[in-house]
Design a protein around this motif. Sequence first.
Motif, mmCIF file in Angstrom:
data_model
loop_
_atom_site.group_PDB
_atom_site.id
_atom_site.type_symbol
_atom_site.label_atom_id
_atom_site.label_comp_id
_atom_site.label_asym_id
_atom_site.label_seq_id
_atom_site.Cartn_x
_atom_site.Cartn_y
_atom_site.Cartn_z
ATOM 1 N N HIS A 138 0.828 -1.204 0.000
ATOM 2 C CA HIS A 138 0.000 0.000 0.000
ATOM 3 C C HIS A 138 0.864 1.256 0.000
ATOM 4 O O HIS A 138 0.623 2.193 -0.763
ATOM 5 C CB HIS A 138 -0.917 0.009 1.227
ATOM 6 C CG HIS A 138 -1.538 1.348 1.485
ATOM 7 N ND1 HIS A 138 -1.224 2.114 2.588
ATOM 8 C CD2 HIS A 138 -2.415 2.075 0.772
ATOM 9 C CE1 HIS A 138 -1.898 3.242 2.542
ATOM 10 N NE2 HIS A 138 -2.625 3.247 1.457
ATOM 11 N N GLN A 139 1.887 1.282 0.847
ATOM 12 C CA GLN A 139 2.738 2.473 0.931
ATOM 13 C C GLN A 139 3.425 2.756 -0.393
ATOM 14 O O GLN A 139 3.498 3.913 -0.836
ATOM 15 C CB GLN A 139 3.772 2.273 2.041
ATOM 16 C CG GLN A 139 3.165 2.175 3.435
ATOM 17 C CD GLN A 139 4.131 1.623 4.460
ATOM 18 O OE1 GLN A 139 5.325 1.462 4.199
ATOM 19 N NE2 GLN A 139 3.637 1.293 5.639
ATOM 20 N N LEU A 140 3.920 1.695 -1.040
ATOM 21 C CA LEU A 140 4.604 1.864 -2.327
ATOM 22 C C LEU A 140 3.647 2.384 -3.383
ATOM 23 O O LEU A 140 3.945 3.368 -4.082
ATOM 24 C CB LEU A 140 5.217 0.527 -2.759
ATOM 25 C CG LEU A 140 5.819 0.471 -4.166
ATOM 26 C CD1 LEU A 140 6.941 1.494 -4.315
ATOM 27 C CD2 LEU A 140 6.333 -0.940 -4.470
ATOM 28 N N CYS A 141 2.495 1.740 -3.533
ATOM 29 C CA CYS A 141 1.552 2.143 -4.574
ATOM 30 C C CYS A 141 0.979 3.528 -4.303
ATOM 31 O O CYS A 141 0.768 4.323 -5.241
ATOM 32 C CB CYS A 141 0.429 1.113 -4.694
ATOM 33 S SG CYS A 141 0.953 -0.477 -5.371
ATOM 34 N N TYR A 142 0.721 3.847 -3.027
ATOM 35 C CA TYR A 142 0.179 5.169 -2.698
ATOM 36 C C TYR A 142 1.178 6.268 -3.077
ATOM 37 O O TYR A 142 0.811 7.295 -3.676
ATOM 38 C CB TYR A 142 -0.158 5.243 -1.217
ATOM 39 C CG TYR A 142 -0.707 6.599 -0.799
ATOM 40 C CD1 TYR A 142 -2.031 6.941 -1.052
ATOM 41 C CD2 TYR A 142 0.110 7.538 -0.167
ATOM 42 C CE1 TYR A 142 -2.528 8.189 -0.694
ATOM 43 C CE2 TYR A 142 -0.377 8.780 0.194
ATOM 44 C CZ TYR A 142 -1.697 9.100 -0.074
ATOM 45 O OH TYR A 142 -2.184 10.346 0.275
ATOM 46 N N ALA A 143 2.454 6.073 -2.741
ATOM 47 C CA ALA A 143 3.470 7.066 -3.093
ATOM 48 C C ALA A 143 3.638 7.166 -4.602
ATOM 49 O O ALA A 143 3.844 8.267 -5.153
ATOM 50 C CB ALA A 143 4.800 6.703 -2.434
ATOM 51 N N TRP A 144 3.566 6.040 -5.277
ATOM 52 C CA TRP A 144 3.670 5.985 -6.753
ATOM 53 C C TRP A 144 2.528 6.791 -7.389
ATOM 54 O O TRP A 144 2.749 7.614 -8.286
ATOM 55 C CB TRP A 144 3.606 4.523 -7.139
ATOM 56 C CG TRP A 144 3.904 4.130 -8.539
ATOM 57 C CD1 TRP A 144 4.444 4.891 -9.535
ATOM 58 C CD2 TRP A 144 3.695 2.832 -9.105
ATOM 59 N NE1 TRP A 144 4.572 4.151 -10.686
ATOM 60 C CE2 TRP A 144 4.123 2.899 -10.442
ATOM 61 C CE3 TRP A 144 3.182 1.643 -8.599
ATOM 62 C CZ2 TRP A 144 4.044 1.788 -11.301
ATOM 63 C CZ3 TRP A 144 3.119 0.530 -9.440
ATOM 64 C CH2 TRP A 144 3.541 0.611 -10.772
ATOM 65 N N GLU A 145 1.312 6.555 -6.913
ATOM 66 C CA GLU A 145 0.160 7.271 -7.447
ATOM 67 C C GLU A 145 0.230 8.763 -7.126
ATOM 68 O O GLU A 145 -0.067 9.611 -7.980
ATOM 69 C CB GLU A 145 -1.128 6.680 -6.879
ATOM 70 C CG GLU A 145 -1.413 5.265 -7.349
ATOM 71 C CD GLU A 145 -2.700 4.699 -6.763
ATOM 72 O OE1 GLU A 145 -3.419 5.461 -6.075
ATOM 73 O OE2 GLU A 145 -2.988 3.507 -6.998
ATOM 74 N N SER A 146 0.627 9.087 -5.904
ATOM 75 C CA SER A 146 0.702 10.490 -5.495
ATOM 76 C C SER A 146 1.703 11.255 -6.361
ATOM 77 O O SER A 146 1.462 12.418 -6.724
ATOM 78 C CB SER A 146 1.085 10.596 -4.019
ATOM 79 O OG SER A 146 0.114 9.994 -3.201
ATOM 80 N N ALA A 147 2.820 10.608 -6.679
ATOM 81 C CA ALA A 147 3.824 11.254 -7.529
ATOM 82 C C ALA A 147 3.246 11.565 -8.905
ATOM 83 O O ALA A 147 3.503 12.637 -9.477
ATOM 84 C CB ALA A 147 5.054 10.360 -7.654
ATOM 85 N N ALA A 148 2.450 10.635 -9.462
ATOM 86 C CA ALA A 148 1.854 10.850 -10.787
ATOM 87 C C ALA A 148 0.755 11.904 -10.746
ATOM 88 O O ALA A 148 0.651 12.750 -11.659
ATOM 89 C CB ALA A 148 1.306 9.532 -11.326
#
Length: 309
Positions: A138-148
């Motif tokens: 979750h932490q990885l995907c959330y940060a990935w999405e937030s960056a985009a």
Amino acid sequence: MRILVTGGTGFLGSQLCQDLGGSGARLVVLSRRPDCVRDRCGLGVAAITAFSDLSPSLAFDAVINLAGEPFIGPRWTEARKKLLWDSRVGLTRSLVDYIGRAEVKPKLLISGSAIGIYGDQGDRVLDESSVPVDGFGHQLCYAWESAALRAAEFGVRVCILRTGMVMGASGGFLAPLLPLFRLGLGARIGSGDQWMSWICLRDYVAIVRWLIATPELSGIFNVTAPNPVTNRQFTETLSALLRKPAFLVIPSRILRALMGREMCGWLLGGQRVVPARLLESGFRFRCPELAMALRDVLSRPPGVTGVSP
């Protein structure tokens, strides 16, 4: 249409580039292996190795961001986690920084993510509004999405693809399983009760094209077929289509010993995901049922997407 693609030499990226290039799009692919780009993506595709290779005056209509090290692979040591993070979050931040510098902004950014953001929630049906369970995935995907999503600050339409397990003849989660199942060595994983939210390659490519062509759509999209199955159902369906037995079981404790607890949890923990927003938008799945999708994949030679009706 001119499109910038990151991760273009991977399984999904190469199939997508071949399809878009075949439809007349002019493609530029960011890759650490530029010598592979023409072979994997098409003869007319240009290759770069860094965003600094691009002039700020070069205009793209769309950007597709698919770069990232595979989730399933070596144990999730701290070094491996950093590699997964940097290859997704770090690269996406650099990409959005490039978009911010561009004299002409792209109209659209399509950026990858994964349904692992939801975590293991048992039999609960998960759509785009569902609350995730915390953990590294979750932490990885959330940060990935937030960056985009930061690209929206520059007036860019952003679509996030929370992608499930992709099935294709030449890659994805199905390809390494087929030789075993064809030998009668297919096996369910653990109890087999965990949910598998899958998508066939044909529909994945069609979804990307749908989002490019539908300017009113933006935000988060679950990229999965509308009918997830359990691992037990998947095993039984594939073995029946191949007319091979699949009586074996891979015990959970063996997977934990081989893969480590965190990555094993990613594999054994299921997500029962539905593509609510795609269905609401009017997207029509070519392969909504598992048996239909498996027949489609098994009938095609490796490297053929089969997006056309």
